[in-house]
Design an enzyme around this catalytic site. Structure first.
Site, PDB file in Angstrom:
ATOM      1  N   SER A   1      -9.719   1.738   2.695  1.00  0.00           N
ATOM      2  CA  SER A   1      -9.052   2.352   1.890  1.00  0.00           C
ATOM      3  C   SER A   1      -7.859   1.639   1.202  1.00  0.00           C
ATOM      4  CB  SER A   1      -8.329   3.648   2.900  1.00  0.00           C
ATOM      5  OG  SER A   1      -7.236   2.788   3.839  1.00  0.00           O
TER       6      SER A   1
ATOM      7  N   LYS B   1       0.891  -1.395  -0.025  1.00  0.00           N
ATOM      8  CA  LYS B   1      -0.013   0.151  -0.112  1.00  0.00           C
ATOM      9  C   LYS B   1       0.991   1.159  -0.078  1.00  0.00           C
ATOM     10  CE  LYS B   1      -4.051   1.826   2.617  1.00  0.00           C
ATOM     11  NZ  LYS B   1      -4.699   1.828   3.961  1.00  0.00           N
TER      12      LYS B   1
ATOM     13  N   SER C   1      -9.972  -0.777   6.981  1.00  0.00           N
ATOM     14  CA  SER C   1      -9.564  -0.477   5.517  1.00  0.00           C
ATOM     15  C   SER C   1      -8.751  -1.407   5.067  1.00  0.00           C
ATOM     16  CB  SER C   1      -8.489   0.780   5.850  1.00  0.00           C
ATOM     17  OG  SER C   1      -9.279   1.860   5.649  1.00  0.00           O
TER      18      SER C   1
END
Lengths: 485, 95
Positions: free
Chosen positions: A153, A78, A177
């Site tokens: 997210s 990420k 997330s």
């Protein structure tokens, strides 16, 4: 060769027996990204050259017998993790030119094991969102239906695993997330206990809630990757110094007598029928494996979203004060007055959702409102934690849906922040209480969209959560289905 | 309790954010909407409840104060929008 379809544990034996090389595997993965990412947009940046070098190094390690669980495995990271020498944007214009001079501890750990980092994945800007639509680099698409969001997210970390653009990925989870996009993309995502994995080098959103975790194709891979990430780190003062068990050894398949708590507050009227049907069936499946089903209550569940949207923005408003155009990132041009430079830099660098949360958090912490909002939220946070303490006196794990409904359409909720916030209703309490939680695939909607089952455990009992998730997964085949992409 | 435009301007200044008129209006609506939802916390009696700042209890984490290698000043400045003589450079603060 199609090696990108396989899991860490399947590839481990193929790599170790020299049936395949990491170079071949990494080439397959990079090729898959090349063919598919124009449409999915999982990645903010690719690291193809570095990946091929890392794959060559991994093959040498394997040849010399120096093998760790992740040696030669292509992993996506990420874009919130600092990666030395590699662009780290947090999907924000503010950090669109930021190249960290150091690695986050999680990144350092997987690199030490010889993992191959293939790229940095797209996310909601500064991890603020549930759909990956707030990214400065455009939305990520759900591989199961590209007109829909992948969740967020960690949306790019979820879509990249679901679309076989990597073997596994790293995500972060502040209010769901990791688990929410894992559910919506039909893969496995785990948030460990707060303090289990170091947060050092992860761009901070809400420091008392943020946690790093694995996103994988099955539960065994989650156990492998969690093992690599876990452990005390002196560079993170909230990292807890307690023993890390061999999670893989705990995947016995035996959950006879395990007490699974079903909180009535998570099975609400008006819940999506497909979700309700799939989760109810999953609980029956676990009972058929010998687990004992116990009805429990978490009475303060309905207050979790309200508590979260005070605490998370408050912490964020403080954490994001560092983006001021001085030390790194964007700076507004041509200004000769300092405060004006700060204000213009932040106005230009942050997107709407980030501004909204900074404003909300600044307001909640401002003089005259602190007691009514921040202190009140911290007190209700205690009540939510106490609910779990009491519930865990009667059960070993808690089973719920991960998300109230399958993936929604791109743009469907972006005009109404409150509706977007409410999509995290089942995942937020776990962060507030600091508990470990996992989402595993447990079915599909009539329209063919994945549905996730959430399993929560006691502090530092990731092993029990993984064991239960693994036993359920092995009794079903939801995790084996792939999007026709 | 409804937030007015004046309050939004004050908070934006505290947050060091310049907002356009349109953004201020949008934020006033959004924040009132979210805070209206958050007001449900007032239903709960919490006078005798201790606040939680961290869910997992941890005491101060001390370590030995020893020097170790870290990145150089040059690396530390490598992302600075402006720097000079090994320092971060900002607009003049003192007249």
């Amino acid at each position: 060769m199609g090696l990108e379809n396989l899991t860490i544990h399947e590839l481990r034996s193929k790599l170790d027996s020299k049936e395949v090389s990491s170079v071949e595997l990494t080439r397959d993965v990079l090729n898959r990204i090349k063919v598919t990412d124009g449409e999915i947009n999982s990645f903010v940046s690719l690291t193809a050259d570095e990946a091929m070098l890392a794959a060559e190094a991994a093959d040498k390690r394997i040849a010399s017998g120096d093998i760790a669980p992740l040696t030669g495995i292509p992993i996506a990271v990420k874009d919130i993790f600092c990666t030395k020498g590699l662009l780290t944007t947090c999907s924000s214009k503010m950090l669109s030119n930021f190249i960290p001079p150091y690695d986050a501890t999680s990144v350092a750990k997987i690199k030490e094991e010889g993992a191959v980092i293939v790229g940095k994945t797209n996310m909601d800007e500064f991890a603020m969102g549930s759909s990956t639509e707030t990214s400065f680099y455009g939305p990520t698409k759900n591989p199961w239906d590209t007109s829909r969001i992948p969740g967020g997210s960690s949306g790019g970390s979820a879509s990249s695993v679901a679309a076989d653009q990597c073997i596994a990925s790293l995500g972060t989870d502040t209010g769901g997330s990791i688990r929410q996009p894992a559910a919506l993309c039909g893969m496995v995502g785990m948030k460990p206990t707060y303090g289990r994995v170091s947060r050092y080098g992860v761009v901070a959103f809400a420091s008392s809630l943020d946690q790093v975790g694995p996103m994988t194709k099955d539960v065994e891979d989650a156990a492998i990757l969690l093992g690599a990430l876990s452990g005390h780190d002196p560079l993170d003062s909230t990292s807890i110094n307690c023993e890390v068990p061999d999670y893989r050894e705990m995947l016995t398949g035996d959950i006879k007598g395990l007490k699974i708590g079903i909180p009535k507050e998570y099975f609400i009227d008006g819940m999506d029928e497909d979700v309700s049907r799939s989760v109810t069936k999953s609980i029956e499946d676990m009972a058929a494996l010998g687990a004992e089903v116990v009805d429990i209550s978490l009475p303060h569940t309905e207050y979790a979203v309200a508590v979260y949207y005070i605490i998370a923005p408050a912490e964020a408003s403080s954490n994001l004060a560092r983006f001021d155009g001085v030390k790194y990132g964007h700076r507004a041009e041509g200004l000769t007055e300092l405060i004006e430079m700060y204000k213009k830099t932040r106005a230009q660098g942050f997107g709407d959702e980030v501004k909204r949360r900074i404003m909300l958090g600044t307001y909640a912490l401002s003089s005259g409102y602190y007691d009514a909002y921040y202190l009140k939220a911290q007190k209700v946070r205690s009540l939510i934690s106490d609910d779990f303490k009491k519930a865990f006196e009667r059960c070993d794990i808690i089973v719920t849906p991960t998300v109230p409904s399958p993936a929604f359409k791109i743009g469907e909720k972006s005009a109404d922040p409150l509706q977007m916030y409410l999509s995290d209703i089942f995942t937020i309490s776990c962060n507030l209480a600091g508990l470990p939680g996992i989402s595993v695939p447990c079915g599909f909607s009539e329209g063919g969209l994945p549905i996730g089952l959430q399993i929560l455990g006691k502090h530092f009992e990731e092993g029990t959560v993984l064991k239960a998730a693994h036993a359920y997964e092995q009794a079903t085949d939801w995790h084996k289905r792939k999007p026709k992409f | 309790m409804k937030i007015q435009a004046e309050e939004i301007r004050k908070v934006a200044h505290l947050a060091r954010l310049e907002l356009s008129e349109k953004e201020s209006q949008q934020l006033t609506g959004d924040m009132n909407n979210v805070l209206g939802y958050i007001d449900k916390l007032a239903e709960l009696e919490t006078e005798n409840v201790e606040p939680t700042s961290h869910a997992v209890p941890a005491t101060n984490a001390f370590r030995e104060d020893i020097c170790r290698d870290f990145f150089s000043a040059e690396e530390g400045l490598s992302n600075a929008p402006d720097s000079e003589d090994g320092s971060f450079k900002v607009p003049k603060v003192i007249e």
